[in-house]
Structure formats: structure tokens, C-alpha cells
Design a protein around this motif. Structure first.
Motif, mmCIF file in Angstrom:
data_model
loop_
_atom_site.group_PDB
_atom_site.id
_atom_site.type_symbol
_atom_site.label_atom_id
_atom_site.label_comp_id
_atom_site.label_asym_id
_atom_site.label_seq_id
_atom_site.Cartn_x
_atom_site.Cartn_y
_atom_site.Cartn_z
ATOM 1 N N CYS A 1 50.917 -5.769 62.097
ATOM 2 C CA CYS A 1 50.893 -6.677 60.954
ATOM 3 C C CYS A 1 52.098 -6.354 60.082
ATOM 4 N N SER A 2 52.713 -7.394 59.526
ATOM 5 C CA SER A 2 53.794 -7.144 58.579
ATOM 6 C C SER A 2 53.249 -7.330 57.173
ATOM 7 N N SER A 3 53.882 -6.680 56.212
ATOM 8 C CA SER A 3 53.397 -6.766 54.833
ATOM 9 C C SER A 3 54.575 -6.818 53.869
ATOM 10 N N LEU A 4 54.328 -7.471 52.744
ATOM 11 C CA LEU A 4 55.329 -7.578 51.689
ATOM 12 C C LEU A 4 54.585 -7.600 50.358
ATOM 13 N N ALA A 5 54.942 -6.727 49.461
ATOM 14 C CA ALA A 5 54.343 -6.675 48.122
ATOM 15 C C ALA A 5 55.485 -6.555 47.123
ATOM 16 N N THR B 1 54.969 -4.809 42.608
ATOM 17 C CA THR B 1 53.634 -4.222 42.621
ATOM 18 C C THR B 1 53.595 -3.004 41.706
ATOM 19 N N ASP C 1 58.654 -2.493 45.086
ATOM 20 C CA ASP C 1 58.569 -3.483 46.159
ATOM 21 C C ASP C 1 58.290 -2.742 47.458
ATOM 22 N N ARG D 1 57.881 -3.207 51.623
ATOM 23 C CA ARG D 1 58.151 -4.086 52.747
ATOM 24 C C ARG D 1 58.044 -3.247 54.010
ATOM 25 N N GLY E 1 55.783 -2.657 58.052
ATOM 26 C CA GLY E 1 54.754 -3.026 59.004
ATOM 27 C C GLY E 1 53.634 -2.001 59.063
ATOM 28 N N LEU E 2 52.485 -2.472 59.478
ATOM 29 C CA LEU E 2 51.314 -1.633 59.669
ATOM 30 C C LEU E 2 50.785 -1.877 61.074
ATOM 31 N N HIS F 1 47.118 -1.611 63.068
ATOM 32 C CA HIS F 1 45.682 -1.349 63.032
ATOM 33 C C HIS F 1 45.269 -0.948 64.434
#
Length: 55
Positions: free
Chosen positions: A14-18, A21, A33, A35, A37-38, A40
Motif C-alpha cells: 500500500c502507498s501512503s501520503l500524509a 500532519t 509530510d 510519503r 509505502g507500507l 501488510h
């Protein structure tokens, strides 16, 4: 109804962007900020092995 399950040991990327924050460290807060990937990983729940890998 059939429920799909992922195989044990599967890794789901999964990719993520915050952006902008708030991060609190002790009593200090900063705006950051994130940026990246995670992954699971699908593992068995020993307390409920039949339902532990439902997606």
C-alpha cells in the motif's frame, strides 16, 4: 456467500501520503509530510484461525 481470503504469508503493498500532519513528541508538536509505502502481512490469528485471514 463466499468470502475471499488471502494466502498465509502474503504481503499486500500500500502507498501512503500524509501532508501537513501534526506529530507530537513529548510536549512538542511539529508539522511533517509523510510519503512512502507500507506492506501488510497476512498472518493467522491463533485465537480465531478460521476467520483471521478474511479480506
Amino acid at each position: 456467500m463466499r468470502v475471499r481470503t488471502s494466502p498465509i504469508g502474503a504481503e499486500i503493498p500500500c502507498s501512503s501520503l500524509a501532508v501537513n500532519t501534526t506529530l507530537q513528541i513529548g510536549t512538542n508538536t511539529v508539522s511533517v509530510d509523510f510519503r512512502g509505502g507500507l506492506k501488510h502481512r497476512v498472518d493467522v490469528n491463533p485465537d480465531d484461525p478460521t476467520n483471521s485471514v478474511r479480506m
